[in-house]
Design an enzyme around this catalytic site. Structure first.
Site, PDB file in Angstrom:
ATOM      1  N   HIS A   1       1.027  -1.720 -20.493  1.00 48.38           N
ATOM      2  CA  HIS A   1       2.325  -1.626 -21.185  1.00 48.38           C
ATOM      3  C   HIS A   1       2.682  -0.144 -21.269  1.00 48.38           C
ATOM      4  O   HIS A   1       3.046   0.457 -20.264  1.00 48.38           O
ATOM      5  CB  HIS A   1       2.184  -2.324 -22.532  1.00 48.38           C
TER       6      HIS A   1
ATOM      7  N   HIS B   1       7.021  -5.654 -12.643  1.00 49.67           N
ATOM      8  CA  HIS B   1       7.454  -5.868 -14.022  1.00 49.67           C
ATOM      9  C   HIS B   1       7.535  -7.357 -14.265  1.00 49.67           C
ATOM     10  O   HIS B   1       7.900  -8.111 -13.372  1.00 49.67           O
ATOM     11  CB  HIS B   1       8.839  -5.225 -14.254  1.00 49.67           C
TER      12      HIS B   1
ATOM     13  N   ASP C   1       8.049   3.387 -15.851  1.00 45.73           N
ATOM     14  CA  ASP C   1       6.933   4.324 -15.956  1.00 45.73           C
ATOM     15  C   ASP C   1       6.652   5.085 -14.678  1.00 45.73           C
ATOM     16  O   ASP C   1       5.836   6.004 -14.678  1.00 45.73           O
ATOM     17  CB  ASP C   1       5.664   3.569 -16.367  1.00 45.73           C
TER      18      ASP C   1
HETATM   19  N1  ACO Z   1       0.463  -3.315  -7.582  1.00 44.12           N
HETATM   20  C1  ACO Z   1      -0.002  -4.222  -6.690  1.00 44.12           C
HETATM   21  N2  ACO Z   1       0.186  -5.533  -6.814  1.00 44.12           N
HETATM   22  C2  ACO Z   1       0.858  -5.958  -7.873  1.00 44.12           C
HETATM   23  C3  ACO Z   1       1.372  -5.083  -8.859  1.00 44.12           C
HETATM   24  C4  ACO Z   1       1.157  -3.709  -8.668  1.00 44.12           C
HETATM   25  N3  ACO Z   1       1.611  -2.811  -9.556  1.00 44.12           N
HETATM   26  N4  ACO Z   1       2.008  -5.774  -9.811  1.00 44.12           N
HETATM   27  C5  ACO Z   1       1.903  -7.056  -9.456  1.00 44.12           C
HETATM   28  N5  ACO Z   1       1.206  -7.171  -8.288  1.00 44.12           N
HETATM   29  C6  ACO Z   1       0.925  -8.401  -7.546  1.00 44.12           C
HETATM   30  C7  ACO Z   1      -0.110  -9.256  -8.255  1.00 44.12           C
HETATM   31  O1  ACO Z   1      -1.419  -8.942  -7.817  1.00 44.12           O
HETATM   32  C8  ACO Z   1       0.316 -10.632  -7.848  1.00 44.12           C
HETATM   33  O2  ACO Z   1      -0.083 -10.824  -6.511  1.00 44.12           O
HETATM   34  P1  ACO Z   1      -0.578 -12.279  -6.012  1.00 44.12           P
HETATM   35  O3  ACO Z   1       0.623 -13.157  -6.160  1.00 44.12           O
HETATM   36  O4  ACO Z   1      -1.020 -12.064  -4.610  1.00 44.12           O
HETATM   37  O5  ACO Z   1      -1.699 -12.655  -6.954  1.00 44.12           O
HETATM   38  C9  ACO Z   1       1.842 -10.537  -7.834  1.00 44.12           C
HETATM   39  O6  ACO Z   1       2.132  -9.175  -7.562  1.00 44.12           O
HETATM   40  C10 ACO Z   1       2.504 -10.970  -9.128  1.00 44.12           C
HETATM   41  O7  ACO Z   1       2.018 -10.143 -10.169  1.00 44.12           O
HETATM   42  P2  ACO Z   1       1.670 -10.637 -11.640  1.00 44.12           P
HETATM   43  O8  ACO Z   1       0.458  -9.879 -12.119  1.00 44.12           O
HETATM   44  O9  ACO Z   1       1.611 -12.139 -11.680  1.00 44.12           O
HETATM   45  O10 ACO Z   1       2.939 -10.165 -12.425  1.00 44.12           O
HETATM   46  P3  ACO Z   1       3.059 -10.066 -13.999  1.00 44.12           P
HETATM   47  O11 ACO Z   1       4.465 -10.346 -14.317  1.00 44.12           O
HETATM   48  O12 ACO Z   1       2.026 -10.892 -14.693  1.00 44.12           O
HETATM   49  O13 ACO Z   1       2.663  -8.540 -14.311  1.00 44.12           O
HETATM   50  C11 ACO Z   1       2.843  -6.231 -14.626  1.00 44.12           C
HETATM   51  C12 ACO Z   1       3.597  -7.544 -14.530  1.00 44.12           C
HETATM   52  C13 ACO Z   1       1.700  -6.342 -15.701  1.00 44.12           C
HETATM   53  C14 ACO Z   1       3.788  -5.124 -15.084  1.00 44.12           C
HETATM   54  C15 ACO Z   1       2.222  -5.903 -13.241  1.00 44.12           C
HETATM   55  O14 ACO Z   1       3.252  -5.796 -12.273  1.00 44.12           O
HETATM   56  C16 ACO Z   1       1.381  -4.632 -13.251  1.00 44.12           C
HETATM   57  O15 ACO Z   1       0.194  -4.689 -13.626  1.00 44.12           O
HETATM   58  N6  ACO Z   1       1.984  -3.457 -12.884  1.00 44.12           N
HETATM   59  C17 ACO Z   1       1.278  -2.189 -12.934  1.00 44.12           C
HETATM   60  C18 ACO Z   1       1.248  -1.678 -14.379  1.00 44.12           C
HETATM   61  C19 ACO Z   1       2.581  -1.138 -14.831  1.00 44.12           C
HETATM   62  O16 ACO Z   1       3.239  -0.380 -14.134  1.00 44.12           O
HETATM   63  N7  ACO Z   1       2.957  -1.515 -16.072  1.00 44.12           N
HETATM   64  C20 ACO Z   1       4.195  -1.027 -16.690  1.00 44.12           C
HETATM   65  C21 ACO Z   1       5.145  -2.125 -16.914  1.00 44.12           C
HETATM   66  S1  ACO Z   1       6.632  -1.490 -17.606  1.00 44.12           S
HETATM   67  C22 ACO Z   1       6.308  -1.300 -19.242  1.00 44.12           C
HETATM   68  O17 ACO Z   1       5.425  -1.891 -19.824  1.00 44.12           O
HETATM   69  C23 ACO Z   1       7.122  -0.406 -19.950  1.00 44.12           C
END
Ligand code: ACO
Length: 432
Positions: free
Chosen positions: A272, A311, A367
Site C-alpha cells: 500500500h 492496482h 507510487d
Molecule cells: N508486477 C508483476 N506482476 C504483477 C504486478 C506487478 N507489480 N501486479 C500484479 N501482477 C500480476 C500478478 O502476479 C497476477 O498475475 P497472474 O494473473 O499471472 O497470477 C496479475 O498481475 C493480477 O495481479 P493481482 O495480484 O491479482 O492484482 P491485485 O489487484 O490483487 O493487486 C496490487 C494489486 C497489490 C497493487 C499489485 O498490482 C501489486 O502488488 N503491485 C506492486 C505494489 C504496488 O505498486 N503497490 C502500490 C499500489 S498503489 C497504492 O497503494 C497507493
C-alpha cells in the site's frame, strides 16, 4: 439505503432445493444479507458470500471519491483530480473532501485559520517522541504518536458529537505535518522545529523539516507547490486498505486518533503506502537503463514484482501517475537530474509495450514516480509512507465522518468460512 430496487432482480435457483429466489438489484449491487434466506434445509445458517480481500464487495455507499478504474477517472466530490491538482490547494481540497463542497472565500479563510491554530502539539508529545530510538522508523513513530494523541484529547471519544468530530478533524489535519516533521528531525538528531504559522500548510511543513539557524525559513516556491500537488493527489482514494482500516476501527466508536493510527498502520505496508519505497529500491537495484530488459524478464518469470505497477482498481493508467510524472520533471529541474528517473521512464516504456503487462492491465500507479520526487528532495525512503499519511488524513477523516453519519453503518464484523477441525476433546499433556 432503503431496499428499493431499480425494478430489477437477480433470479437465483438453489439446485440443492430447487427453490427460486428474487434478489433485488439496486445501484448495481445485490445485498449480501438477501442471500441469507437461501437455506439447504431447516436450521441451515443460510448462504454467505465469500470475498477474501473484498475485491467485489461494496462495504459502504459513499459520496466522497469516484474512481473509474477502466477509464482512469478520479474525482473528489465530483471534481476531476486533474483540475484540483492544477488549481486547488491542499487545504481547500481537504475542506472539499471533509465538508462536501468547495469553500467560499470566508469559509476557506476560517478553515485555514482554524487548522493553522492547531499546528502545535502539546510539549509532552514532543517528550513522548524524544523517547524513540535514534533509528526508529518514522512511520512507526507516526503511528505511535498519532495513537498517543487520543490521551491528550479525551473529548475525542464523543464521536457522536458533530462539534467534537469537527475539532478532532482540524486537530488531526493540523498536527500530522508537525509530527511527521518531528520524526524526520528525530532520525537526524536535529532539534524539532516548531510550526511557523505565517507559512502555508506545505511551506510550514518544509520549514519544520529543513529550517536550521536562519531566523525565518523561506520555502522554494516550486518545491512548495510540488508538495501541494502531491498532497492533493494523495488526499483520498475511496475504500483502500488504510481507509477501510479507518472505517473498521471507527465503526466500534473508537476515537479518531486511534482510528487514524490504525489507518496509518495499514498504510505502512509495502503493498500500500510503502510501495514507493520499494520502487526506489527496485530502481537502485536495476542501477542502469541497460539492465531494464533483464529485470522485466525476471518479473515475468515471477522472480520479482514490478513495483509501482498494477492496482486493484485501475486497470488503465493511474491518473495520479500522469500528474506526478510531470511534477517529477519540474522538481528535478530545481534539484538536478536523477538517474533513477531515466531508469523509471525506460522501465515504463518497455513494460507498456510488453504482452505480460498489457494482458494483465498493469500500468504505473501513483507510487511509480512519487518516490523519485521525494528522493530528489532529500527524503530517506523510510519517510515516504509518512509523506503519504499526511495528506491522506483528510480523506480518512472525511470517510470516518461519513461512516459515523451513515445510519446504515454498524460495527465492522465480517463472517468466516470455518475450515478447522471438528469438535474434539482436550488431550492431557502426557497423552499427546
Ligand atoms: N508486477 C508483476 N506482476 C504483477 C504486478 C506487478 N507489480 N501486479 C500484479 N501482477 C500480476 C500478478 O502476479 C497476477 O498475475 P497472474 O494473473 O499471472 O497470477 C496479475 O498481475 C493480477 O495481479 P493481482 O495480484 O491479482 O492484482 P491485485 O489487484 O490483487 O493487486 C496490487 C494489486 C497489490 C497493487 C499489485 O498490482 C501489486 O502488488 N503491485 C506492486 C505494489 C504496488 O505498486 N503497490 C502500490 C499500489 S498503489 C497504492 O497503494 C497507493
Amino acid at each position: 439505503m432503503d431496499n428499493e430496487t431499480d425494478g430489477h432482480a437477480l433470479t437465483v435457483i438453489d439446485n440443492r432445493t430447487g427453490r427460486s429466489y428474487a434478489i433485488p438489484i439496486s445501484e448495481g449491487t445485490v445485498r449480501a444479507m438477501d442471500f441469507r434466506q437461501i437455506k439447504a434445509h431447516e436450521g441451515d445458517f443460510g448462504l454467505m458470500v465469500y470475498d477474501p480481500g473484498y475485491p467485489n464487495t461494496a462495504s459502504c455507499r459513499s459520496a466522497i471519491t469516484h474512481i473509474d478504474g477502466e477509464t482512469s477517472v478520479l474525482e473528489y466530490r465530483g471534481y476531476p483530480i486533474e483540475q484540483l491538482a492544477e488549481r486547488s490547494s491542499y487545504l481547500e481540497t481537504a475542506y472539499l473532501l471533509v465538508m462536501g463542497e468547495l469553500p467560499t472565500k470566508p469559509q476557506l479563510e476560517e478553515w485555514i485559520h482554524d487548522i493553522t491554530f492547531h499546528t502545535y502539539v502539546h510539549e509532552n508529545i514532543k517528550k513522548f517522541m524524544e523517547g524513540f530510538n535514534y533509528d526508529a522508523h518514522p512511520m512507526g513513530m507516526l503511528v505511535g504518536t498519532v495513537g498517543a494523541l487520543s490521551t491528550f484529547y479525551t473529548d475525542a471519544k464523543h464521536v457522536s458529537d458533530p462539534l467534537s468530530r469537527h475539532i478532532q478533524t482540524q486537530r488531526l489535519i493540523a498536527k500530522m505535518p508537525t509530527i511527521a516533521a518531528f520524526t524526520y528531525r528525530h532520525n537526524r538528531g536535529l532539534p524539532y522545529v516548531y510550526p511557523d504559522n505565517d507559512l502555508t500548510y506545505t511551506g510550514n511543513f518544509l520549514s519544520m523539516l529543513w529550517k536550521m539557524s536562519e531566523p525565518k525559513y523561506q520555502p522554494n516556491r516550486t518545491i512548495e507547490r510540488a508538495i501541494e500537488v502531491l498532497f492533493i493527489l494523495h488526499a483520498d482514494h475511496e475504500q483502500n486498505c488504510s481507509t477501510s482500516a479507518m472505517r473498521a476501527v471507527g465503526s466500534s466508536d473508537a476515537d479518531p486518533y486511534s482510528a487514524t493510527a490504525a489507518a496509518a498502520a495499514a498504510l505502512y505496508g509495502p503493498l500500500h503506502g510503502g510501495a514507493n519505497e520499494a520502487v526506489i529500491r527496485m530502481l537502485q537495484q536495476i542501477g542502469d537503463k541497460s539492465r531494464v530488459g533483464g529485470f522485466v524478464k525476471a518479473v515475468k518469470n515471477g522472480e520479482d514484482l514490478l513495483w509501482g505497477f498494477g492496482h486493484r482498481v485501475y486497470k488503465s493508467y493511474d491518473p495520479r501517475a500522469k500528474i506526478i510524472k510531470k511534477t517529477a520533471d519540474e522538481v528535478l529541474e530545481q534539484t538536478g537530474p536523477n538517474p533513477l528517473l531515466e531508469i523509471a521512464k525506460e522501465l515504463e516504456r518497455i513494460a507498456l509495450e510488453d504482452d505480460y503487462f498489457i494482458e494483465r492491465k498493469l500500468y504505473p500507479n501513483v507510487d511509480f514516480y512519487s518516490g523519485i520526487i521525494y528522493q530528489a528532495l532529500g527524503f530517506p525512503v523510510d519517510m515516504f509512507p509518512v509523506l503519504f499519511a499526511i495528506p491522506r488524513t483528510a480523506g480518512w477523516l472525511a470517510q470516518w465522518r461519513e461512516m459515523i453519519e451513515d445510519p446504515e453503518q454498524k460495527i465492522a464484523r465480517p463472517r468466516q468460512v470455518y475450515i478447522g477441525p471438528d469438535r474434539r476433546d482436550y488431550v492431557p499433556m502426557g497423552e499427546r
